[in-house]
Design a protein around this motif. Structure first.
Motif, mmCIF file in Angstrom:
data_model
loop_
_atom_site.group_PDB
_atom_site.id
_atom_site.type_symbol
_atom_site.label_atom_id
_atom_site.label_comp_id
_atom_site.label_asym_id
_atom_site.label_seq_id
_atom_site.Cartn_x
_atom_site.Cartn_y
_atom_site.Cartn_z
ATOM 1 N N SER A 37 6.110 13.214 0.896
ATOM 2 C CA SER A 37 4.737 13.631 1.072
ATOM 3 C C SER A 37 3.734 12.620 0.735
ATOM 4 O O SER A 37 2.765 12.514 1.085
ATOM 5 C CB SER A 37 4.597 14.954 0.197
ATOM 6 O OG SER A 37 4.491 14.821 -0.938
ATOM 7 N N GLU A 38 3.906 11.952 -0.128
ATOM 8 C CA GLU A 38 3.012 10.625 -0.548
ATOM 9 C C GLU A 38 2.674 9.633 0.379
ATOM 10 O O GLU A 38 1.636 9.264 0.543
ATOM 11 C CB GLU A 38 3.513 10.136 -1.907
ATOM 12 C CG GLU A 38 3.074 10.960 -3.172
ATOM 13 C CD GLU A 38 3.072 10.075 -4.411
ATOM 14 O OE1 GLU A 38 3.596 8.774 -4.444
ATOM 15 O OE2 GLU A 38 3.127 10.743 -5.580
ATOM 16 N N LYS A 43 0.906 -1.193 -0.195
ATOM 17 C CA LYS A 43 0.239 -0.153 -0.097
ATOM 18 C C LYS A 43 0.917 1.243 -0.011
ATOM 19 O O LYS A 43 0.346 2.322 -0.430
ATOM 20 C CB LYS A 43 -0.935 -0.047 1.423
ATOM 21 C CG LYS A 43 -1.867 1.125 1.100
ATOM 22 C CD LYS A 43 -2.942 1.028 2.175
ATOM 23 C CE LYS A 43 -2.380 1.316 3.604
ATOM 24 N NZ LYS A 43 -3.261 1.293 4.881
ATOM 25 N N GLU A 49 -0.955 20.127 3.805
ATOM 26 C CA GLU A 49 0.574 20.126 3.484
ATOM 27 C C GLU A 49 1.497 19.349 4.318
ATOM 28 O O GLU A 49 1.065 19.265 5.707
ATOM 29 C CB GLU A 49 1.296 21.401 3.319
ATOM 30 C CG GLU A 49 0.573 22.311 2.221
ATOM 31 C CD GLU A 49 0.468 21.896 0.973
ATOM 32 O OE1 GLU A 49 1.798 21.176 0.496
ATOM 33 O OE2 GLU A 49 -0.338 21.812 0.006
ATOM 34 N N ARG A 57 11.343 14.093 -1.799
ATOM 35 C CA ARG A 57 10.547 14.977 -1.305
ATOM 36 C C ARG A 57 9.019 14.393 -1.698
ATOM 37 O O ARG A 57 7.963 14.271 -0.697
ATOM 38 C CB ARG A 57 10.532 16.383 -2.097
ATOM 39 C CG ARG A 57 9.598 17.255 -1.550
ATOM 40 C CD ARG A 57 9.564 18.744 -1.920
ATOM 41 N NE ARG A 57 8.586 19.576 -1.336
ATOM 42 C CZ ARG A 57 8.527 20.628 -1.012
ATOM 43 N NH1 ARG A 57 9.652 21.145 -0.648
ATOM 44 N NH2 ARG A 57 7.388 21.096 -0.509
ATOM 45 N N VAL A 58 8.892 13.896 -2.905
ATOM 46 C CA VAL A 58 7.754 13.346 -3.229
ATOM 47 C C VAL A 58 7.261 12.008 -2.369
ATOM 48 O O VAL A 58 6.139 11.698 -1.867
ATOM 49 C CB VAL A 58 7.728 13.080 -4.663
ATOM 50 C CG1 VAL A 58 6.524 12.450 -5.104
ATOM 51 C CG2 VAL A 58 7.848 14.450 -5.597
ATOM 52 N N LEU A 101 6.070 4.802 -6.136
ATOM 53 C CA LEU A 101 6.885 4.634 -7.589
ATOM 54 C C LEU A 101 7.574 5.622 -8.137
ATOM 55 O O LEU A 101 7.185 6.597 -8.659
ATOM 56 C CB LEU A 101 5.823 4.111 -8.516
ATOM 57 C CG LEU A 101 5.302 2.619 -8.142
ATOM 58 C CD1 LEU A 101 4.172 2.487 -9.398
ATOM 59 C CD2 LEU A 101 6.258 1.608 -8.343
ATOM 60 N N GLU A 134 12.934 13.660 -5.801
ATOM 61 C CA GLU A 134 12.050 12.419 -5.441
ATOM 62 C C GLU A 134 11.831 12.105 -3.965
ATOM 63 O O GLU A 134 10.739 11.549 -3.568
ATOM 64 C CB GLU A 134 12.835 11.095 -6.164
ATOM 65 C CG GLU A 134 12.774 11.072 -7.579
ATOM 66 C CD GLU A 134 13.724 10.337 -8.451
ATOM 67 O OE1 GLU A 134 13.637 9.885 -9.765
ATOM 68 O OE2 GLU A 134 14.530 9.703 -7.682
ATOM 69 N N GLY A 167 -3.070 9.373 5.650
ATOM 70 C CA GLY A 167 -4.174 10.078 6.199
ATOM 71 C C GLY A 167 -3.790 11.541 6.480
ATOM 72 O O GLY A 167 -4.792 12.235 6.714
ATOM 73 N N LEU A 168 -2.728 12.136 6.031
ATOM 74 C CA LEU A 168 -2.532 13.437 6.332
ATOM 75 C C LEU A 168 -3.358 14.215 5.392
ATOM 76 O O LEU A 168 -3.459 14.094 4.115
ATOM 77 C CB LEU A 168 -1.009 13.791 5.836
ATOM 78 C CG LEU A 168 -0.355 15.358 6.016
ATOM 79 C CD1 LEU A 168 -0.247 15.675 7.450
ATOM 80 C CD2 LEU A 168 0.781 15.741 5.179
ATOM 81 N N HIS A 199 0.585 11.336 2.903
ATOM 82 C CA HIS A 199 -0.790 11.428 2.493
ATOM 83 C C HIS A 199 -1.510 10.027 2.560
ATOM 84 O O HIS A 199 -2.658 9.815 2.954
ATOM 85 C CB HIS A 199 -0.996 12.119 1.002
ATOM 86 C CG HIS A 199 -0.615 13.424 0.938
ATOM 87 N ND1 HIS A 199 -1.471 14.326 1.838
ATOM 88 C CD2 HIS A 199 0.153 14.547 0.404
ATOM 89 C CE1 HIS A 199 -0.924 15.740 1.760
ATOM 90 N NE2 HIS A 199 -0.070 15.667 0.995
ATOM 91 N N ALA A 200 -0.772 8.980 2.103
ATOM 92 C CA ALA A 200 -1.370 7.532 2.298
ATOM 93 C C ALA A 200 -1.577 7.269 3.654
ATOM 94 O O ALA A 200 -2.554 6.494 3.772
ATOM 95 C CB ALA A 200 -0.211 6.781 1.640
ATOM 96 N N LEU A 202 3.746 1.491 -1.207
ATOM 97 C CA LEU A 202 4.641 1.595 -2.433
ATOM 98 C C LEU A 202 4.778 2.682 -3.377
ATOM 99 O O LEU A 202 3.737 3.277 -3.854
ATOM 100 C CB LEU A 202 4.280 0.434 -3.538
ATOM 101 C CG LEU A 202 5.060 0.376 -4.816
ATOM 102 C CD1 LEU A 202 6.377 -0.390 -4.240
ATOM 103 C CD2 LEU A 202 4.419 -0.630 -5.923
#
Lengths: 285, 347
Positions: free
Chosen positions: B207-208, B20, B218, B203-204, B24, B201, B214-215, B211-212, B22
């Motif tokens: 943050s991803e 979940k 920002e 950074r992404v 990419l 990358e 539940g954030l 968010h996954a 993962l």
């Protein structure tokens, strides 16, 4: 806020569930997987949902960008080649933001940046952000978003949210940031942490960020701008750039970030072969 | 627990491989596409290289998860995931048969191989395929590599009934390039290389994952914090997870909504990830082979440091010019070209 949350959940599902369960062929399946490769899909959907709109005309129809070379298929082919090489460098080094500059003015930075952005945006799985970083001439902004109101300068001065300065264009994958109208000396804006923060923020929802920069001489803007970017592309115009200036500029650029040099406006080199080459046709972007 | 403080549903940086979470990044996406493509189109041998902690095992689990969820392959896929390949050839065969749930009462090798091939053919008749994934494949001895090659040696059919995925650290590449391994080397249909993440990358990635978990809104990590994070972890996902997890705990303990560089530094010091600590641990681990958790992390960091410098030199091959002289030569060449053209124009 909760919308962002829902969308990001969706984005996570896109990664695993966006791939169809029963593909007709393995190729199609893998192709689907590659299509989901837009970074931060859900985050981007939310951030870019309420963008102001602007229209990008075909470069051949835009008066000052009407370089006759662009109309030729071979020129656009060259931009596509440049894109392919940059994408290879991006994949191997994880580069997101690329700044284009030249030693002095009028070497074709804006034209190159714009066409490169079009070449990127023509790929389905690339989300492109084009930033007009030349706060002095504002060339791109004047063509595509005159009277656009707030833009980069407001965002960097902290007077506008990052998402509010991004404009959607008539190309679905291409977004644009105009310069804005605030008159603060550019070095002060680019020296601030907001510039790095903005590039990082944009990197979360765009695959590539292309920045049209002012020339390296005689300004201090470029160094400050390039410090926060991942890659540098140098535009050199044939019959124009002076040797000494070019050498001085090349010495000033961070060599680790230099991705390549675009040799611009070569004279009719491809014209002869064009008639013999069935692969090159005039194509509109 | 910091999850409540940052309004997360779960811990975003847990270390166990969970598909979940993962993420990419470019190299991972390419690798996953290669794995799925290779397995779906029955290519035979696939090899995945990557330094420690870059996400090889997570990627394998994700690939299996995707394949098992795939309707075209539902109930037609038999998979085996061998994680500990430091076995003798006969033990290895036993482990593989166990994983595939092939029951063979006899312990003689020909019987076992026959049972294995029977299973291969049965799966193929159903229209499915058999996938053998060997993790930590750099630990395989040449004998075992040869054994694996022979397992798949039933090429009397048009498509290969056994798909083998070897995943391991970059040394695996060297092993496979050994002249003795030529037979195997030639069978490798696709190679893929995972590298550590770059700063954007990273950074992404952070943050991803947040968010996954539940954030909303920002990410609490600011730009300077992320730069420090990247500096201490060299972009290795496993270390990023460790450091982020610790930084979030520290941040919550200090009631800070925004994680700044100071917190990252504090967390890195706790994990022995600071550059001087890594240096110290390197000499220490050589001297006494200590196996405390902190030293393990530090040696992981130092090994990855080495790997990532190797990566740098590799990446540099793609960059046209590095030192100043080289740029100047490039510029000189351009100028010469311009001069020549000017000359021909005059003629």
């Amino acid at each position: 806020m909760s919308r962002l949350f829902d969308q990001t959940r969706k984005a996570q599902n896109v990664i695993l569930e966006g791939v169809p369960a029963a593909p007709e062929s393995p190729e199609q399946w893998v192709e689907e997987l590659r299509k989901t490769s837009k970074v931060g899909q859900g985050i981007a959907e939310v951030r870019l949902a309420n963008c102001r709109k602007t229209r990008f005309a075909n470069p051949t129809l835009t008066p000052s960008l009407a370089n006759p070379a662009v109309a030729q298929g071979s020129a656009m082919e060259a931009y596509r080649m440049l894109r392919t090489r940059l994408m290879r460098a991006q994949a191997s080094q994880g580069i997101r933001s690329i700044i284009l500059s030249s030693a002095v003015g009028n070497e074709g930075k804006t034209l190159t940046t714009f066409n490169l952005a079009l070449a990127y945006a023509s790929l389905e799985h690339q989300r492109v952000l084009l930033i007009d970083g030349d706060l002095r001439t504002r060339a791109l902004s004047q063509f595509f978003a005159p009277n656009s109101g707030q833009g980069l300068s407001e965002a960097l001065a902290g007077e506008a949210n990052f998402a509010d300065v991004i404009m959607a264009s008539n190309k679905p994958n291409l977004h644009f940031v105009p310069t804005g109208e605030k008159s603060v000396p550019p070095p002060e804006l680019y020296a601030s942490e907001r510039w790095r923060e903005f590039l990082g923020w944009a990197g979360e929802c765009f695959n590539v960020i292309l920045i049209d920069a002012p020339p390296i001489f005689p300004l201090s803007d470029f160094d400050l701008m390039a410090a926060a970017t991942d890659g540098i592309v140098f535009v050199v115009r044939s019959h124009r750039t002076q040797r000494e200036l070019l050498q001085k500029a090349a010495a000033q650029v961070d060599s680790k970030k230099l991705l390549g040099i675009v040799y611009n406006a070569t004279q009719n080199e491809t014209k002869k072969s064009k008639y013999n080459n069935p692969y090159i046709e005039a194509e509109s972007v | 627990m910091y999850t409540k403080f940052y309004q997360l549903r779960e811990e975003p940086f847990r270390l166990t491989p969970d598909p979940k979470f993962l993420h990419l990044a470019e190299p991972h996406r390419a690798a996953l596409a290669m794995l799925l493509d290779g397995i779906m189109s029955r290519k035979g041998f696939l090899v995945l290289y990557g330094p420690i902690g870059t996400g090889k095992t997570t990627l394998m689990h994700a690939a299996l998860h995707l394949l098992e969820d795939n309707l075209a392959l539902k109930d037609k896929l038999s998979t085996a995931f061998v994680v500990n390949p430091t076995l003798s050839p006969s033990e290895f065969l036993e482990a593989v048969l166990d994983e595939f749930e092939v029951h063979c009462p006899s312990s003689s090798k020909p019987r076992r191989l026959a049972a294995f091939h029977e299973m291969l053919l049965a799966t193929q008749r159903k229209g499915g395929t058999t996938v053998l994934i060997v993790d930590e494949a750099h630990l395989l001895t040449p004998e075992l590599l040869e054994e694996i090659r022979l397992l798949s040696n039933t090429d009397t059919y048009q498509e290969k009934p056994l798909q083998v995925v070897l995943s391991g650290q970059p040394e695996l590449q060297a092993h496979l390039h050994h002249p003795r391994m030529k037979a195997l080397q030639q069978r490798v249909a696709a190679n893929c290389h995972l590298r550590p993440l770059s700063l954007p990358e990273t950074r992404v990635y952070v943050s991803e994952r947040l968010h996954a978990a539940g954030l909303r809104g920002e990410s609490p990590f600011g730009v300077t914090a992320l730069e420090k994070l990247f500096e201490f972890t060299s972009g290795v996902p496993r270390l990023i997870n460790l450091l982020c997890d610790n930084a979030l705990s520290l941040g919550a303990a200090q009631l800070k909504q925004v994680i700044d560089a100071a917190i990252i530094e504090e967390a890195a010091a706790k994990l022995q990830l600071l550059p001087e600590q890594v240096e110290a641990a390197k000499s220490l681990s050589v001297a006494s082979r200590t196996s405390s958790g902190a030293a393990n992390v530090a040696s992981l960091r130092s090994m990855n440091g080495r790997v990532s410098t190797g990566q740098d030199t590799q990446a540099d091959e793609h960059v046209p010019a590095l030192p100043e002289e080289e740029i100047l030569t490039a510029v000189d060449m351009l100028i010469n070209a311009m001069k020549q053209r000017r000359g021909t124009a005059r003629e």
